[in-house]
Design a protein around this motif. Structure first.
Motif, PDB file in Angstrom:
ATOM      1  N   GLN A  61       0.825  -1.210   0.000  1.00 50.58           N
ATOM      2  CA  GLN A  61       0.000   0.000   0.000  1.00 50.58           C
ATOM      3  C   GLN A  61       0.858   1.259   0.000  1.00 50.58           C
ATOM      4  N   ILE A  62       1.893   1.277   0.840  1.00 47.32           N
ATOM      5  CA  ILE A  62       2.787   2.429   0.926  1.00 47.32           C
ATOM      6  C   ILE A  62       3.554   2.626  -0.378  1.00 47.32           C
ATOM      7  N   VAL A  63       4.072   1.516  -0.931  1.00 48.10           N
ATOM      8  CA  VAL A  63       4.822   1.590  -2.193  1.00 48.10           C
ATOM      9  C   VAL A  63       3.939   2.107  -3.318  1.00 48.10           C
ATOM     10  N   LYS A  64       2.697   1.655  -3.357  1.00 46.43           N
ATOM     11  CA  LYS A  64       1.776   2.082  -4.416  1.00 46.43           C
ATOM     12  C   LYS A  64       1.503   3.577  -4.346  1.00 46.43           C
ATOM     13  N   ILE A  65       1.311   4.102  -3.144  1.00 48.40           N
ATOM     14  CA  ILE A  65       1.072   5.541  -2.968  1.00 48.40           C
ATOM     15  C   ILE A  65       2.307   6.341  -3.376  1.00 48.40           C
ATOM     16  N   LEU A  66       3.488   5.863  -2.981  1.00 46.08           N
ATOM     17  CA  LEU A  66       4.735   6.557  -3.332  1.00 46.08           C
ATOM     18  C   LEU A  66       4.984   6.527  -4.840  1.00 46.08           C
ATOM     19  N   ARG A  67       4.693   5.383  -5.462  1.00 41.14           N
ATOM     20  CA  ARG A  67       4.927   5.253  -6.903  1.00 41.14           C
ATOM     21  C   ARG A  67       3.975   6.136  -7.715  1.00 41.14           C
ATOM     22  N   LYS A  68       2.701   6.172  -7.314  1.00 42.60           N
ATOM     23  CA  LYS A  68       1.702   6.958  -8.035  1.00 42.60           C
ATOM     24  C   LYS A  68       1.697   8.430  -7.608  1.00 42.60           C
ATOM     25  N   ARG A  69       2.386   8.704  -6.487  1.00 43.40           N
ATOM     26  CA  ARG A  69       2.374  10.054  -5.907  1.00 43.40           C
ATOM     27  C   ARG A  69       0.942  10.552  -5.718  1.00 43.40           C
ATOM     28  N   SER A  70       0.111   9.631  -5.264  1.00 41.06           N
ATOM     29  CA  SER A  70      -1.305   9.940  -5.052  1.00 41.06           C
ATOM     30  C   SER A  70      -1.854   8.998  -3.986  1.00 41.06           C
ATOM     31  N   ALA A  71      -2.782   9.509  -3.182  1.00 42.75           N
ATOM     32  CA  ALA A  71      -3.431   8.702  -2.151  1.00 42.75           C
ATOM     33  C   ALA A  71      -4.925   8.607  -2.411  1.00 42.75           C
ATOM     34  N   SER A  72      -5.320   8.749  -3.673  1.00 36.77           N
ATOM     35  CA  SER A  72      -6.735   8.711  -4.017  1.00 36.77           C
ATOM     36  C   SER A  72      -7.335   7.351  -3.694  1.00 36.77           C
ATOM     37  N   GLY A  73      -8.569   7.363  -3.190  1.00 35.14           N
ATOM     38  CA  GLY A  73      -9.270   6.130  -2.853  1.00 35.14           C
ATOM     39  C   GLY A  73      -9.017   5.640  -1.447  1.00 35.14           C
ATOM     40  N   VAL A  74      -7.956   6.104  -0.799  1.00 34.91           N
ATOM     41  CA  VAL A  74      -7.635   5.680   0.566  1.00 34.91           C
ATOM     42  C   VAL A  74      -8.298   6.642   1.545  1.00 34.91           C
ATOM     43  N   SER A  75      -9.137   6.117   2.424  1.00 36.93           N
ATOM     44  CA  SER A  75      -9.871   6.954   3.375  1.00 36.93           C
ATOM     45  C   SER A  75      -8.986   7.369   4.544  1.00 36.93           C
ATOM     46  N   PHE A  76      -8.868   8.675   4.738  1.00 41.75           N
ATOM     47  CA  PHE A  76      -8.072   9.209   5.843  1.00 41.75           C
ATOM     48  C   PHE A  76      -8.648   8.771   7.188  1.00 41.75           C
ATOM     49  N   PHE A  77      -9.971   8.854   7.337  1.00 46.14           N
ATOM     50  CA  PHE A  77     -10.609   8.517   8.613  1.00 46.14           C
ATOM     51  C   PHE A  77     -10.528   7.019   8.904  1.00 46.14           C
ATOM     52  N   SER A  78     -10.530   6.205   7.853  1.00 50.70           N
ATOM     53  CA  SER A  78     -10.374   4.765   8.033  1.00 50.70           C
ATOM     54  C   SER A  78      -9.000   4.437   8.618  1.00 50.70           C
ATOM     55  N   ILE A  79      -7.957   5.048   8.059  1.00 44.78           N
ATOM     56  CA  ILE A  79      -6.594   4.836   8.565  1.00 44.78           C
ATOM     57  C   ILE A  79      -6.448   5.407   9.974  1.00 44.78           C
ATOM     58  N   LEU A  80      -7.075   6.549  10.234  1.00 45.48           N
ATOM     59  CA  LEU A  80      -6.993   7.182  11.555  1.00 45.48           C
ATOM     60  C   LEU A  80      -7.619   6.289  12.627  1.00 45.48           C
ATOM     61  N   LEU A  81      -8.766   5.678  12.308  1.00 49.55           N
ATOM     62  CA  LEU A  81      -9.428   4.773  13.264  1.00 49.55           C
ATOM     63  C   LEU A  81      -8.580   3.521  13.501  1.00 49.55           C
ATOM     64  N   THR A  82      -7.953   3.013  12.449  1.00 52.28           N
ATOM     65  CA  THR A  82      -7.072   1.852  12.593  1.00 52.28           C
ATOM     66  C   THR A  82      -5.864   2.194  13.462  1.00 52.28           C
ATOM     67  N   LEU A  83      -5.357   3.413  13.301  1.00 48.32           N
ATOM     68  CA  LEU A  83      -4.226   3.869  14.120  1.00 48.32           C
ATOM     69  C   LEU A  83      -4.625   3.949  15.589  1.00 48.32           C
ATOM     70  N   GLU A  84      -5.821   4.458  15.859  1.00 46.87           N
ATOM     71  CA  GLU A  84      -6.310   4.522  17.245  1.00 46.87           C
ATOM     72  C   GLU A  84      -6.368   3.133  17.858  1.00 46.87           C
ATOM     73  N   ALA A  85      -6.896   2.188  17.078  1.00 49.74           N
ATOM     74  CA  ALA A  85      -7.043   0.818  17.571  1.00 49.74           C
ATOM     75  C   ALA A  85      -5.693   0.176  17.866  1.00 49.74           C
ATOM     76  N   SER A  86      -4.744   0.304  16.942  1.00 48.86           N
ATOM     77  CA  SER A  86      -3.427  -0.322  17.139  1.00 48.86           C
ATOM     78  C   SER A  86      -2.654   0.351  18.271  1.00 48.86           C
ATOM     79  N   SER A  87      -2.749   1.666  18.370  1.00 50.79           N
ATOM     80  CA  SER A  87      -2.034   2.402  19.429  1.00 50.79           C
ATOM     81  C   SER A  87      -2.569   2.040  20.808  1.00 50.79           C
ATOM     82  N   ALA A  88      -3.897   1.983  20.929  1.00 54.61           N
ATOM     83  CA  ALA A  88      -4.521   1.634  22.212  1.00 54.61           C
ATOM     84  C   ALA A  88      -4.181   0.200  22.611  1.00 54.61           C
ATOM     85  N   THR A  89      -4.139  -0.702  21.629  1.00 56.89           N
ATOM     86  CA  THR A  89      -3.812  -2.101  21.911  1.00 56.89           C
ATOM     87  C   THR A  89      -2.379  -2.234  22.404  1.00 56.89           C
TER      88      THR A  89
END
Length: 242
Positions: A61-89
């Protein structure tokens, strides 16, 4: 990192004596019996496999964003919620001194999601916001891992992490449905998330027996499957129309 290893060694040493007797009995009988130690070995092995797969799962996922120089289609809030979950765990597991094999993939996921959020902000022309976010997040995690932080706060954040993971998948699927385009979402990452969901569902059943955790991972695994199928469906549809 040494403290994490100490947790694992401490937990393993408690099981060493009874496990020795169980494994010795298996060697004498020349047949495998599935006692507590065999289940413990299975759970730990699966836990380390999950840590390994998590290490590589978000790289596409990271490589694809870097290669395309675009983050289209990836939800910011989805990643933010996942970050909250992993950090709290991570904070909860360290506070409770759980063995690394039971939660280690969340440590990897936490760092990967920080990178993803910074990339999302960077490619949406919000470089200053990205730097500000990184600074605030580091300070927040230092506070959360501080020995004197109230255990009730960590527990509340951990409790919120379960619905947060499910909500993150729903938000991403809704965005895909709305745009009819998965954008820079990686099908490889989505597939590996299914494997990780099944793995954690299995370890939860074997080691914890916690109904809330089992139901949560069951729901998340189902949502991961739906997300993967959705990405494949829209990608094939776009190829046909192009």
């Amino acid at each position: 990192m040494s403290s994490f290893l100490d947790m694992e060694i401490s937990t393993s040493s408690k099981l060493m004596s009874p496990c020795f007797s169980e494994f010795n009995d298996i060697i004498k009988r020349k047949e495998i019996t599935y006692g507590p130690c065999m289940l413990s070995v299975f759970s730990k092995t699966l836990g380390y496999v999950l840590i390994g797969t998590m290490t590589v799962s978000l790289i596409p996922q990271i490589v694809k964003i870097l290669r395309k120089r675009s983050a289209s289609g990836v939800s910011f809030f989805s990643i933010l919620l996942t970050l909250e979950a992993s950090s709290a765990t991570v904070a909860y597991a360290i506070q409770k001194k759980f063995p690394v094999s039971a939660w280690g993939e969340n440590l990897v996921l936490m760092h990967m999601n920080v990178v993803l959020i910074c990339l999302l902000l960077r490619y949406n022309d919000k470089l200053k916001t990205s730097i500000t976010f990184l600074t605030i997040y580091i300070l927040f995690m230092l506070l959360l891992l501080w020995p004197t932080v109230p255990s009730q706060l960590v527990w509340c954040l951990y409790l919120l992490s379960m619905p947060a993971i499910a909500a993150s998948r729903v938000i991403q699927m809704y965005k895909n449905h709305k745009t009819k385009d998965p954008g820079q979402l990686s099908a490889t990452t989505a597939f590996l998330c299914i494997f990780q969901g099944f793995g954690r569902l299995t370890t939860s059943i074997v080691t914890t027996g916690d109904d809330v955790m089992i139901y949560t991972f069951a729901v998340v695994t189902l949502l991961n499957i739906l997300l993967f199928l959705q990405v494949i469906y829209f990608r094939r549809k776009l190829k046909k129309n192009s």
